[in-house]
Design a protein around this motif. Structure first.
Motif: not given
Ligand SMILES: Cc1cc2nc3c(=O)[nH]c(=O)nc-3n(C[C@H](O)[C@H](O)[C@H](O)COP(=O)(O)OP(=O)(O)OC[C@H]3O[C@@H](n4cnc5c(N)ncnc54)[C@H](O)[C@@H]3O)c2cc1C
Length: 376
Positions: A169-174, A202-209
């Motif tokens: 498994w590999l994890g990616v996030k931005c 908390e800063d309104g960003s959407v996390n995609f992981c």
């Protein structure tokens, strides 16, 4: 024997920091050795179950001051775009690891915890003494907690069984700027050989992981290439990747994520958080489990120091093992079962479709993979 510290905690992620706060508030001399200074980003879905709220509040951690986003709805979709939406029984919140770990670090410093920012190279135990080494320093302590996360060179030194096996498994996030996403939603979208979560921070960003099978991933030249040719086959993720603007120069990634069974105590080191066992991220419960395991280990250590029979290490280790298993083993088993379905492309589409058709089944899975609010 005079020790440098009562307790040394190796790794200052959520598990290590939480244990450090509780133990330091209990008047013990605590040192955390963490390899990276705060704040720092981490590969993580950044959806935290509300299970942890009463406990963190009892330790004086002010989550609201960090601007957490309250989440009460889960959406899931298959890679072809069948989807289901349901209310989360307990709900949770969105917060970046950049902010969350730093919030706990600030609280730990105020509680009197000492910190050193270096990688630990070895933890040795002999004659009731732990010797913890970094490249430039050596410390002794009475109790050592291993809270160094999913995988570390220390696991090799401790000769742990899970580290002998390769993990696919590999994890990616931005983080992304993306208008079209509800604050109260956590979305879990399947694609071939993996799945990804979307939620606000908390800063309104959407996390995609996302988590992807490495064999699939390495057929492509880059994360962008993989996103375009595999991830974006899911229509929800296609819309997201088309319209969202990345906020990081490059996504973060980690490989060799292992979900194999681990021991809660290894060579007398009390393992905590992912070092003791990692639940599949699909369950959205890893952070809550890390924090809860910190409470369990801290309570066991407090009892050990308070008992008249102060040197009963065997009892301490046995009690921690039993309590850890009682609290987490069922959740981990369920997570592993879901993972085994997802590893197989045909079965995974079928499994997701079955779940996507039945809100009742989805509610049951959520129940089986989550705990109740941690009692304080
Ligand atoms: C792709 C993915 C998505 C996820 N999404 C979610 C989610 O949405 N919700 C959820 O609840 N959980 C999620 N999880 C699980 C969650 O991230 C972990 O369960 C949680 O981070 C565990 O915390 P921890 O403190 O045990 O470990 P970590 O947070 O990993 O902390 C370990 C710390 O130890 C330090 N360290 C390592 N080695 C050494 C060393 N030798 N010396 C000193 N320091 C060291 C590291 O720098 C790190 O800061 C996800 C996991 C993955 C892989």
């Amino acid at each position: 024997m005079v020790y440098d510290y009562d307790i040394i905690i190796v790794g200052g992620g959520l598990a290590g920091l939480t244990a450090a706060i509780q133990l330091s508030l209990g008047q013990y001399a605590v040192l955390v050795i963490e390899k990276k200074p705060y704040p720092h980003h981490k590969v993580c879905g950044e959806y935290v179950s509300n299970e942890v709220v009463p406990y963190l509040e009892s330790l004086g951690v002010d989550l609201n001051s960090a601007g957490i986003v309250h989440i009460d709805t889960l959406q899931m979709s298959t890679h072809s775009g069948n989807s289901i939406t349901t209310k989360l029984p307990l709900g949770g919140f969105g917060i970046s690891r950049y902010t969350f770990d730093n919030l706990l670090y600030d609280r730990a410093v105020k509680a009197g915890v000492e910190f050193i920012f270096e990688a630990v190279s070895s933890i040795n135990y002999r004659d009731e003494v732990f010797r913890v080494h970094t490249a430039s320093k050596k410390f002794t302590c009475s109790i050592a907690i291993g809270a160094y996360g999913k995988r570390s060179g220390l696991d090799k030194k401790l000769n742990r069984e899970f580290i002998q096996q390769k993990s696919p498994w590999l994890g990616v996030k931005c983080h992304y700027e993306y208008e079209n996403f509800s604050d109260n939603l956590v979305a879990l979208h399947n694609f071939k050989g993996g799945y990804g979560g979307l939620s606000k921070t908390e800063d309104g960003s959407v996390n995609f992981c996302y988590l992807a099978n490495f064999e699939n991933f390495k057929k492509f030249n880059s994360i962008e290439d993989f996103n375009q040719h595999v991830v974006a086959h899911n229509p929800y993720l296609n819309d997201f990747l088309r319209d969202a603007n990345p906020k990081f120069k490059k996504p973060l990634s980690i490989a060799q994520i292992s979900f194999e069974k681990k021991e809660a105590v290894e060579n007398h080191v009390l393992m905590c958080g992912d070092s003791a066992g990692l639940i599949h991220p699909l369950c959205g419960n890893g952070m809550a489990m890390a924090i809860h395991s910190a409470k369990i280990v801290s309570n066991c250590i407090t009892d050990y120091f308070k008992s008249s029979n102060h040197d009963d290490r065997i009892k301490l280790e046995h009690t921690y093992r039993v309590l850890w298993k009682k609290e987490f083993e069922r959740r981990l088993r369920m997570g592993r079962y879901i993972q085994s379905l997802l590893m197989n492309d045909t079965v995974s589409e079928l499994a997701f479709r079955t779940i996507a058709k039945s809100e009742k089944m989805l509610q049951l899975i959520i129940k089986r993979t989550h705990g109740s609010p941690i009692l304080v």
